[in-house]
Write a protein that holds these residues in place. Structure first.
Motif, PDB file in Angstrom:
ATOM      1  N   ALA A 190       0.804  -1.219   0.000  1.00  0.00           N
ATOM      2  CA  ALA A 190       0.000   0.000   0.000  1.00  0.00           C
ATOM      3  C   ALA A 190       0.841   1.277   0.000  1.00  0.00           C
ATOM      4  O   ALA A 190       0.382   2.313  -0.455  1.00  0.00           O
ATOM      5  CB  ALA A 190      -0.935   0.006   1.211  1.00  0.00           C
ATOM      6  N   ASN A 191       2.070   1.190   0.517  1.00  0.00           N
ATOM      7  CA  ASN A 191       2.870   2.403   0.727  1.00  0.00           C
ATOM      8  C   ASN A 191       4.167   2.456  -0.075  1.00  0.00           C
ATOM      9  O   ASN A 191       4.946   3.389   0.090  1.00  0.00           O
ATOM     10  CB  ASN A 191       3.207   2.541   2.220  1.00  0.00           C
ATOM     11  N   GLY A 192       4.416   1.476  -0.895  1.00  0.00           N
ATOM     12  CA  GLY A 192       5.657   1.454  -1.670  1.00  0.00           C
ATOM     13  C   GLY A 192       6.603   0.410  -1.128  1.00  0.00           C
ATOM     14  O   GLY A 192       6.574   0.091   0.056  1.00  0.00           O
ATOM     15  N   GLU A 193       7.425  -0.103  -1.987  1.00  0.00           N
ATOM     16  CA  GLU A 193       8.298  -1.211  -1.613  1.00  0.00           C
ATOM     17  C   GLU A 193       9.746  -0.723  -1.518  1.00  0.00           C
ATOM     18  O   GLU A 193      10.594  -1.107  -2.314  1.00  0.00           O
ATOM     19  CB  GLU A 193       8.125  -2.350  -2.599  1.00  0.00           C
ATOM     20  N   THR A 194       9.997   0.114  -0.543  1.00  0.00           N
ATOM     21  CA  THR A 194      11.343   0.642  -0.329  1.00  0.00           C
ATOM     22  C   THR A 194      11.863   0.194   1.027  1.00  0.00           C
ATOM     23  O   THR A 194      11.101  -0.289   1.871  1.00  0.00           O
ATOM     24  CB  THR A 194      11.337   2.185  -0.367  1.00  0.00           C
ATOM     25  N   ARG A 195      13.135   0.391   1.249  1.00  0.00           N
ATOM     26  CA  ARG A 195      13.748   0.047   2.538  1.00  0.00           C
ATOM     27  C   ARG A 195      13.122   0.882   3.656  1.00  0.00           C
ATOM     28  O   ARG A 195      12.865   0.381   4.744  1.00  0.00           O
ATOM     29  CB  ARG A 195      15.265   0.288   2.468  1.00  0.00           C
ATOM     30  N   GLN A 196      12.863   2.145   3.367  1.00  0.00           N
ATOM     31  CA  GLN A 196      12.246   3.023   4.366  1.00  0.00           C
ATOM     32  C   GLN A 196      10.846   2.520   4.725  1.00  0.00           C
ATOM     33  O   GLN A 196      10.456   2.536   5.894  1.00  0.00           O
ATOM     34  CB  GLN A 196      12.166   4.455   3.861  1.00  0.00           C
ATOM     35  N   THR A 197      10.120   2.041   3.746  1.00  0.00           N
ATOM     36  CA  THR A 197       8.772   1.526   3.997  1.00  0.00           C
ATOM     37  C   THR A 197       8.810   0.274   4.865  1.00  0.00           C
ATOM     38  O   THR A 197       7.949   0.093   5.721  1.00  0.00           O
ATOM     39  CB  THR A 197       8.042   1.236   2.673  1.00  0.00           C
ATOM     40  N   ILE A 198       9.819  -0.567   4.675  1.00  0.00           N
ATOM     41  CA  ILE A 198       9.957  -1.752   5.540  1.00  0.00           C
ATOM     42  C   ILE A 198      10.086  -1.308   6.992  1.00  0.00           C
ATOM     43  O   ILE A 198       9.413  -1.841   7.877  1.00  0.00           O
ATOM     44  CB  ILE A 198      11.189  -2.599   5.152  1.00  0.00           C
ATOM     45  N   GLU A 199      10.936  -0.321   7.222  1.00  0.00           N
ATOM     46  CA  GLU A 199      11.139   0.184   8.585  1.00  0.00           C
ATOM     47  C   GLU A 199       9.842   0.779   9.147  1.00  0.00           C
ATOM     48  O   GLU A 199       9.475   0.526  10.294  1.00  0.00           O
ATOM     49  CB  GLU A 199      12.243   1.244   8.606  1.00  0.00           C
ATOM     50  N   GLN A 200       9.153   1.565   8.346  1.00  0.00           N
ATOM     51  CA  GLN A 200       7.924   2.217   8.802  1.00  0.00           C
ATOM     52  C   GLN A 200       6.821   1.188   9.070  1.00  0.00           C
ATOM     53  O   GLN A 200       6.113   1.287  10.080  1.00  0.00           O
ATOM     54  CB  GLN A 200       7.457   3.243   7.773  1.00  0.00           C
ATOM     55  N   CYS A 201       6.675   0.227   8.195  1.00  0.00           N
ATOM     56  CA  CYS A 201       5.636  -0.788   8.372  1.00  0.00           C
ATOM     57  C   CYS A 201       5.950  -1.708   9.558  1.00  0.00           C
ATOM     58  O   CYS A 201       5.037  -2.099  10.291  1.00  0.00           O
ATOM     59  CB  CYS A 201       5.459  -1.594   7.089  1.00  0.00           C
ATOM     60  N   SER A 202       7.214  -2.042   9.750  1.00  0.00           N
ATOM     61  CA  SER A 202       7.606  -2.840  10.911  1.00  0.00           C
ATOM     62  C   SER A 202       7.332  -2.081  12.195  1.00  0.00           C
ATOM     63  O   SER A 202       6.827  -2.645  13.171  1.00  0.00           O
ATOM     64  CB  SER A 202       9.096  -3.198  10.838  1.00  0.00           C
ATOM     65  N   CYS A 203       7.652  -0.802  12.195  1.00  0.00           N
ATOM     66  CA  CYS A 203       7.360   0.054  13.348  1.00  0.00           C
ATOM     67  C   CYS A 203       5.856   0.073  13.612  1.00  0.00           C
ATOM     68  O   CYS A 203       5.409  -0.030  14.753  1.00  0.00           O
ATOM     69  CB  CYS A 203       7.880   1.463  13.079  1.00  0.00           C
ATOM     70  N   SER A 204       5.087   0.190  12.537  1.00  0.00           N
ATOM     71  CA  SER A 204       3.642   0.288  12.653  1.00  0.00           C
ATOM     72  C   SER A 204       3.026  -0.933  13.339  1.00  0.00           C
ATOM     73  O   SER A 204       2.222  -0.788  14.267  1.00  0.00           O
ATOM     74  CB  SER A 204       3.037   0.470  11.253  1.00  0.00           C
ATOM     75  N   ILE A 205       3.415  -2.128  12.923  1.00  0.00           N
ATOM     76  CA  ILE A 205       2.840  -3.326  13.551  1.00  0.00           C
ATOM     77  C   ILE A 205       3.323  -3.468  14.984  1.00  0.00           C
ATOM     78  O   ILE A 205       2.581  -3.950  15.850  1.00  0.00           O
ATOM     79  CB  ILE A 205       3.098  -4.618  12.728  1.00  0.00           C
ATOM     80  N   ASP A 206       4.533  -3.012  15.264  1.00  0.00           N
ATOM     81  CA  ASP A 206       5.013  -3.050  16.657  1.00  0.00           C
ATOM     82  C   ASP A 206       4.170  -2.136  17.543  1.00  0.00           C
ATOM     83  O   ASP A 206       3.826  -2.503  18.673  1.00  0.00           O
ATOM     84  CB  ASP A 206       6.482  -2.643  16.735  1.00  0.00           C
ATOM     85  N   ILE A 207       3.816  -0.961  17.044  1.00  0.00           N
ATOM     86  CA  ILE A 207       2.977  -0.029  17.811  1.00  0.00           C
ATOM     87  C   ILE A 207       1.589  -0.629  17.999  1.00  0.00           C
ATOM     88  O   ILE A 207       1.041  -0.619  19.103  1.00  0.00           O
ATOM     89  CB  ILE A 207       2.885   1.344  17.112  1.00  0.00           C
ATOM     90  N   ILE A 208       1.028  -1.164  16.929  1.00  0.00           N
ATOM     91  CA  ILE A 208      -0.307  -1.773  17.023  1.00  0.00           C
ATOM     92  C   ILE A 208      -0.280  -2.916  18.041  1.00  0.00           C
ATOM     93  O   ILE A 208      -1.169  -3.019  18.886  1.00  0.00           O
ATOM     94  CB  ILE A 208      -0.783  -2.263  15.638  1.00  0.00           C
ATOM     95  N   ALA A 209       0.749  -3.748  17.993  1.00  0.00           N
ATOM     96  CA  ALA A 209       0.859  -4.874  18.926  1.00  0.00           C
ATOM     97  C   ALA A 209       0.992  -4.401  20.370  1.00  0.00           C
ATOM     98  O   ALA A 209       0.521  -5.075  21.285  1.00  0.00           O
ATOM     99  CB  ALA A 209       2.043  -5.753  18.546  1.00  0.00           C
ATOM    100  N   SER A 210       1.603  -3.245  20.565  1.00  0.00           N
ATOM    101  CA  SER A 210       1.752  -2.739  21.936  1.00  0.00           C
ATOM    102  C   SER A 210       0.448  -2.160  22.470  1.00  0.00           C
ATOM    103  O   SER A 210       0.267  -2.052  23.682  1.00  0.00           O
ATOM    104  CB  SER A 210       2.865  -1.688  22.003  1.00  0.00           C
ATOM    105  N   LEU A 211      -0.459  -1.786  21.575  1.00  0.00           N
ATOM    106  CA  LEU A 211      -1.713  -1.152  21.984  1.00  0.00           C
ATOM    107  C   LEU A 211      -2.917  -2.080  21.956  1.00  0.00           C
ATOM    108  O   LEU A 211      -3.910  -1.834  22.641  1.00  0.00           O
ATOM    109  CB  LEU A 211      -2.004   0.056  21.074  1.00  0.00           C
ATOM    110  N   LEU A 212      -2.851  -3.130  21.156  1.00  0.00           N
ATOM    111  CA  LEU A 212      -4.012  -3.980  20.911  1.00  0.00           C
ATOM    112  C   LEU A 212      -3.634  -5.443  21.084  1.00  0.00           C
ATOM    113  O   LEU A 212      -2.735  -5.933  20.390  1.00  0.00           O
ATOM    114  CB  LEU A 212      -4.489  -3.729  19.466  1.00  0.00           C
ATOM    115  N   PRO A 213      -4.280  -6.156  22.006  1.00  0.00           N
ATOM    116  CA  PRO A 213      -3.977  -7.588  22.153  1.00  0.00           C
ATOM    117  C   PRO A 213      -4.260  -8.332  20.844  1.00  0.00           C
ATOM    118  O   PRO A 213      -5.137  -7.947  20.064  1.00  0.00           O
ATOM    119  CB  PRO A 213      -4.937  -8.055  23.248  1.00  0.00           C
ATOM    120  N   TYR A 214      -3.511  -9.398  20.612  1.00  0.00           N
ATOM    121  CA  TYR A 214      -3.639 -10.121  19.364  1.00  0.00           C
ATOM    122  C   TYR A 214      -5.058 -10.628  19.116  1.00  0.00           C
ATOM    123  O   TYR A 214      -5.558 -10.555  17.986  1.00  0.00           O
ATOM    124  CB  TYR A 214      -2.636 -11.288  19.307  1.00  0.00           C
ATOM    125  N   ALA A 215      -5.729 -11.110  20.127  1.00  0.00           N
ATOM    126  CA  ALA A 215      -7.102 -11.608  19.952  1.00  0.00           C
ATOM    127  C   ALA A 215      -8.018 -10.506  19.434  1.00  0.00           C
ATOM    128  O   ALA A 215      -8.876 -10.741  18.574  1.00  0.00           O
ATOM    129  CB  ALA A 215      -7.632 -12.168  21.265  1.00  0.00           C
TER     130      ALA A 215
END
Length: 119
Positions: free
Chosen positions: A47-72
């Motif tokens: 959705a956001n482009g396939e660059t090295r920067q996007t990998i970092e941003q998307c990885s950060c994003s799921i880490d933030i979501i995981a810290s705020l929202l239980p997996y279930a």
């Protein structure tokens, strides 16, 4: 001398308890399976482009979501998103239910926070 004999086992026991608590806390913070994280990063990159920067941003994003929202809760929201696209009565239940709306709201809040912090 006798005091030292009593203190050593106590200190060792307390150290073990602290280590156990730290491991348990780390497990709770990382309850998302690797495959779910990878799937999120893959979709985010598409959705956001396939660059090295996007990998970092998307990885950060799921880490933030995981810290705020239980997996279930994340799985519930993802299911609601998927099922709400089904036409007819079945999809309507997922579009109109209060529980479905709350699950989506939780996910969207977590995604918004991740957007602010990571992108």
């Amino acid at each position: 001398m006798k005091l030292v004999r009593w203190i050593r086992p106590i200190v060792a026991g307390l150290g073990g308890l602290v280590l156990t608590a730290m491991i348990a806390q780390a497990d709770e913070a990382n309850d998302y399976p690797t495959s779910a994280r990878a799937e999120y990063v893959y979709g985010c990159m598409k959705a956001n482009g396939e660059t090295r920067q996007t990998i970092e941003q998307c990885s950060c994003s799921i880490d933030i979501i995981a810290s705020l929202l239980p997996y279930a809760r994340y799985v519930t929201a993802e299911t609601v998103l998927s099922m709400s696209q089904v036409r007819g009565n079945l999809g309507g239940e997922f579009r109109s239910s209060e529980q479905a709306k709350n699950a989506l709201d939780d996910l969207r809040r977590a995604q918004a926070e991740a957007e602010v912090r990571c992108f």
